[in-house]
Design a protein around this motif. Sequence first.
Motif, PDB file in Angstrom:
ATOM      1  N   ILE A 288      50.337  74.933  19.939  1.00  0.00           N
ATOM      2  CA  ILE A 288      51.078  73.689  20.158  1.00  0.00           C
ATOM      3  C   ILE A 288      51.149  73.318  21.646  1.00  0.00           C
ATOM      4  CG2 ILE A 288      53.385  74.680  20.305  1.00  0.00           C
ATOM      5  CD1 ILE A 288      54.270  72.345  18.457  1.00  0.00           C
ATOM      6  N   PHE A 289      51.140  74.347  22.520  1.00  0.00           N
ATOM      7  CA  PHE A 289      51.176  74.115  23.963  1.00  0.00           C
ATOM      8  C   PHE A 289      49.787  74.147  24.591  1.00  0.00           C
ATOM      9  CE2 PHE A 289      55.390  76.421  23.432  1.00  0.00           C
ATOM     10  CZ  PHE A 289      56.128  75.252  23.370  1.00  0.00           C
ATOM     11  N   LYS A 290      48.899  74.950  24.003  1.00  0.00           N
ATOM     12  CA  LYS A 290      47.578  75.168  24.596  1.00  0.00           C
ATOM     13  C   LYS A 290      46.729  73.903  24.603  1.00  0.00           C
ATOM     14  CE  LYS A 290      44.686  77.804  22.359  1.00  0.00           C
ATOM     15  NZ  LYS A 290      43.878  78.919  21.860  1.00  0.00           N
ATOM     16  N   VAL A 291      46.684  73.187  23.497  1.00  0.00           N
ATOM     17  CA  VAL A 291      45.807  72.020  23.395  1.00  0.00           C
ATOM     18  C   VAL A 291      46.184  70.937  24.401  1.00  0.00           C
ATOM     19  CG1 VAL A 291      45.004  70.182  21.866  1.00  0.00           C
ATOM     20  CG2 VAL A 291      45.221  72.517  20.992  1.00  0.00           C
ATOM     21  N   PRO A 292      47.471  70.515  24.468  1.00  0.00           N
ATOM     22  CA  PRO A 292      47.799  69.493  25.475  1.00  0.00           C
ATOM     23  C   PRO A 292      47.580  69.983  26.912  1.00  0.00           C
ATOM     24  CG  PRO A 292      49.677  69.867  24.018  1.00  0.00           C
ATOM     25  CD  PRO A 292      48.619  70.825  23.633  1.00  0.00           C
ATOM     26  N   PHE A 293      47.879  71.278  27.146  1.00  0.00           N
ATOM     27  CA  PHE A 293      47.713  71.795  28.498  1.00  0.00           C
ATOM     28  C   PHE A 293      46.245  71.844  28.891  1.00  0.00           C
ATOM     29  CE2 PHE A 293      47.181  75.037  31.735  1.00  0.00           C
ATOM     30  CZ  PHE A 293      48.086  74.596  32.681  1.00  0.00           C
ATOM     31  N   GLN A 294      45.370  72.240  27.978  1.00  0.00           N
ATOM     32  CA  GLN A 294      43.938  72.287  28.298  1.00  0.00           C
ATOM     33  C   GLN A 294      43.407  70.892  28.597  1.00  0.00           C
ATOM     34  OE1 GLN A 294      42.276  74.425  24.934  1.00  0.00           O
ATOM     35  NE2 GLN A 294      41.915  76.228  26.225  1.00  0.00           N
ATOM     36  N   LEU A 295      43.849  69.916  27.841  1.00  0.00           N
ATOM     37  CA  LEU A 295      43.423  68.542  28.117  1.00  0.00           C
ATOM     38  C   LEU A 295      43.919  68.089  29.492  1.00  0.00           C
ATOM     39  CD1 LEU A 295      43.989  66.939  24.606  1.00  0.00           C
ATOM     40  CD2 LEU A 295      41.792  67.363  25.724  1.00  0.00           C
ATOM     41  N   TYR A 296      45.167  68.429  29.795  1.00  0.00           N
ATOM     42  CA  TYR A 296      45.722  68.081  31.102  1.00  0.00           C
ATOM     43  C   TYR A 296      44.973  68.815  32.207  1.00  0.00           C
ATOM     44  CZ  TYR A 296      49.085  67.518  34.879  1.00  0.00           C
ATOM     45  OH  TYR A 296      49.676  67.224  36.075  1.00  0.00           O
TER      46      TYR A 296
ATOM     47  N   ASP B  19      37.227  85.233  41.283  1.00  0.00           N
ATOM     48  CA  ASP B  19      36.747  85.200  39.899  1.00  0.00           C
ATOM     49  C   ASP B  19      37.694  85.931  38.966  1.00  0.00           C
ATOM     50  OD1 ASP B  19      34.577  83.712  40.677  1.00  0.00           O
ATOM     51  OD2 ASP B  19      33.172  85.414  40.717  1.00  0.00           O
ATOM     52  N   LEU B  20      38.232  87.072  39.410  1.00  0.00           N
ATOM     53  CA  LEU B  20      39.184  87.812  38.591  1.00  0.00           C
ATOM     54  C   LEU B  20      40.442  87.005  38.330  1.00  0.00           C
ATOM     55  CD1 LEU B  20      38.945  91.453  39.995  1.00  0.00           C
ATOM     56  CD2 LEU B  20      38.255  90.644  37.738  1.00  0.00           C
ATOM     57  N   ARG B  21      40.927  86.325  39.358  1.00  0.00           N
ATOM     58  CA  ARG B  21      42.129  85.503  39.186  1.00  0.00           C
ATOM     59  C   ARG B  21      41.874  84.353  38.221  1.00  0.00           C
ATOM     60  NH1 ARG B  21      44.134  85.251  45.438  1.00  0.00           N
ATOM     61  NH2 ARG B  21      44.932  87.367  45.529  1.00  0.00           N
ATOM     62  N   ILE B  22      40.730  83.733  38.346  1.00  0.00           N
ATOM     63  CA  ILE B  22      40.405  82.624  37.449  1.00  0.00           C
ATOM     64  C   ILE B  22      40.300  83.124  36.015  1.00  0.00           C
ATOM     65  CG2 ILE B  22      38.574  80.981  36.840  1.00  0.00           C
ATOM     66  CD1 ILE B  22      38.148  80.589  39.874  1.00  0.00           C
ATOM     67  N   LYS B  23      39.690  84.289  35.821  1.00  0.00           N
ATOM     68  CA  LYS B  23      39.595  84.863  34.479  1.00  0.00           C
ATOM     69  C   LYS B  23      40.978  85.168  33.926  1.00  0.00           C
ATOM     70  CE  LYS B  23      34.965  86.775  34.891  1.00  0.00           C
ATOM     71  NZ  LYS B  23      34.130  87.974  34.964  1.00  0.00           N
ATOM     72  N   GLU B  24      41.887  85.667  34.764  1.00  0.00           N
ATOM     73  CA  GLU B  24      43.252  85.937  34.322  1.00  0.00           C
ATOM     74  C   GLU B  24      43.951  84.644  33.905  1.00  0.00           C
ATOM     75  OE1 GLU B  24      45.826  88.480  36.744  1.00  0.00           O
ATOM     76  OE2 GLU B  24      44.008  89.215  37.731  1.00  0.00           O
ATOM     77  N   ILE B  25      43.741  83.587  34.660  1.00  0.00           N
ATOM     78  CA  ILE B  25      44.367  82.306  34.341  1.00  0.00           C
ATOM     79  C   ILE B  25      43.843  81.776  33.012  1.00  0.00           C
ATOM     80  CG2 ILE B  25      44.566  79.890  35.058  1.00  0.00           C
ATOM     81  CD1 ILE B  25      44.568  80.951  37.980  1.00  0.00           C
ATOM     82  N   TYR B  26      42.520  81.819  32.818  1.00  0.00           N
ATOM     83  CA  TYR B  26      41.952  81.341  31.558  1.00  0.00           C
ATOM     84  C   TYR B  26      42.415  82.194  30.379  1.00  0.00           C
ATOM     85  CZ  TYR B  26      38.925  77.818  33.635  1.00  0.00           C
ATOM     86  OH  TYR B  26      38.461  76.707  34.276  1.00  0.00           O
ATOM     87  N   ALA B  27      42.545  83.502  30.580  1.00  0.00           N
ATOM     88  CA  ALA B  27      43.030  84.379  29.511  1.00  0.00           C
ATOM     89  C   ALA B  27      44.479  84.033  29.170  1.00  0.00           C
ATOM     90  CB  ALA B  27      42.915  85.838  29.932  1.00  0.00           C
ATOM     91  N   ALA B  28      45.289  83.771  30.167  1.00  0.00           N
ATOM     92  CA  ALA B  28      46.683  83.407  29.926  1.00  0.00           C
ATOM     93  C   ALA B  28      46.769  82.066  29.203  1.00  0.00           C
ATOM     94  CB  ALA B  28      47.444  83.355  31.241  1.00  0.00           C
ATOM     95  N   ILE B  29      45.909  81.116  29.564  1.00  0.00           N
ATOM     96  CA  ILE B  29      45.889  79.817  28.865  1.00  0.00           C
ATOM     97  C   ILE B  29      45.480  80.023  27.414  1.00  0.00           C
ATOM     98  CG2 ILE B  29      44.712  77.580  28.728  1.00  0.00           C
ATOM     99  CD1 ILE B  29      44.570  77.606  31.807  1.00  0.00           C
ATOM    100  N   HIS B  30      44.497  80.877  27.183  1.00  0.00           N
ATOM    101  CA  HIS B  30      44.003  81.128  25.820  1.00  0.00           C
ATOM    102  C   HIS B  30      45.085  81.776  24.949  1.00  0.00           C
ATOM    103  CE1 HIS B  30      41.049  81.638  22.708  1.00  0.00           C
ATOM    104  NE2 HIS B  30      41.349  82.944  22.608  1.00  0.00           N
ATOM    105  N   GLN B  31      46.006  82.537  25.548  1.00  0.00           N
ATOM    106  CA  GLN B  31      47.063  83.212  24.809  1.00  0.00           C
ATOM    107  C   GLN B  31      48.261  82.312  24.507  1.00  0.00           C
ATOM    108  OE1 GLN B  31      48.025  86.610  27.182  1.00  0.00           O
ATOM    109  NE2 GLN B  31      46.142  87.714  26.661  1.00  0.00           N
ATOM    110  N   LEU B  32      48.275  81.111  25.048  1.00  0.00           N
ATOM    111  CA  LEU B  32      49.387  80.194  24.778  1.00  0.00           C
ATOM    112  C   LEU B  32      49.413  79.824  23.295  1.00  0.00           C
ATOM    113  CD1 LEU B  32      49.147  77.647  27.745  1.00  0.00           C
ATOM    114  CD2 LEU B  32      50.984  79.293  27.346  1.00  0.00           C
ATOM    115  N   PRO B  33      50.594  79.547  22.749  1.00  0.00           N
ATOM    116  CA  PRO B  33      50.645  79.035  21.368  1.00  0.00           C
ATOM    117  C   PRO B  33      49.862  77.724  21.259  1.00  0.00           C
ATOM    118  CG  PRO B  33      52.835  79.667  22.147  1.00  0.00           C
ATOM    119  CD  PRO B  33      51.910  79.770  23.309  1.00  0.00           C
TER     120      PRO B  33
END
Length: 166
Positions: free
Chosen positions: A120-128, A104-118
Amino acid sequence: MPTTDFNEVLLENADFLKPFAINLTRDSEAANDLYQETLYKALANKEKYNVGTNIKAWLFTIMRNIFINDYRRKAKQKTIFDNTSNDYLINLKQASVSNAAESDLRIKEIYAAIHQLPEIFKVPFQLYFDGYKYQEIADVLAEPLGTVKSRIHFARKLLKERLNRF
């Protein structure tokens, strides 16, 4: 061809098989087994031999096919024999228990890192990340396919830098 004639021709040409068997197997015992099996198959399939053709080539083909089939059969068998007292190592994965809190901690870290993306990169990556295909993402964002692929690639690269433990 009568059986006696075939047997004579076979015995006359059988000596040429031994060096070929040793060359294939690189082991004298295995070569003897291959030699014997080749002669057995030749005798069992003597009706398939065409009189007047090259019997040496026919025998070499039989031997090569037996060798290849045995090699493939052995390659498929991935059996591990362990005669030591530490049998628990074979079943080590079955005895391990997953740590849900750590996951759970690792998953939270991954989601936090995704949320911190710019953005322009975050939206396409989240969809992918949610399972959309590249073309679907390109259609939703009204962007060219190459741009979407590039942005997802850079998002992965940024995430890899931030999550260097994974």
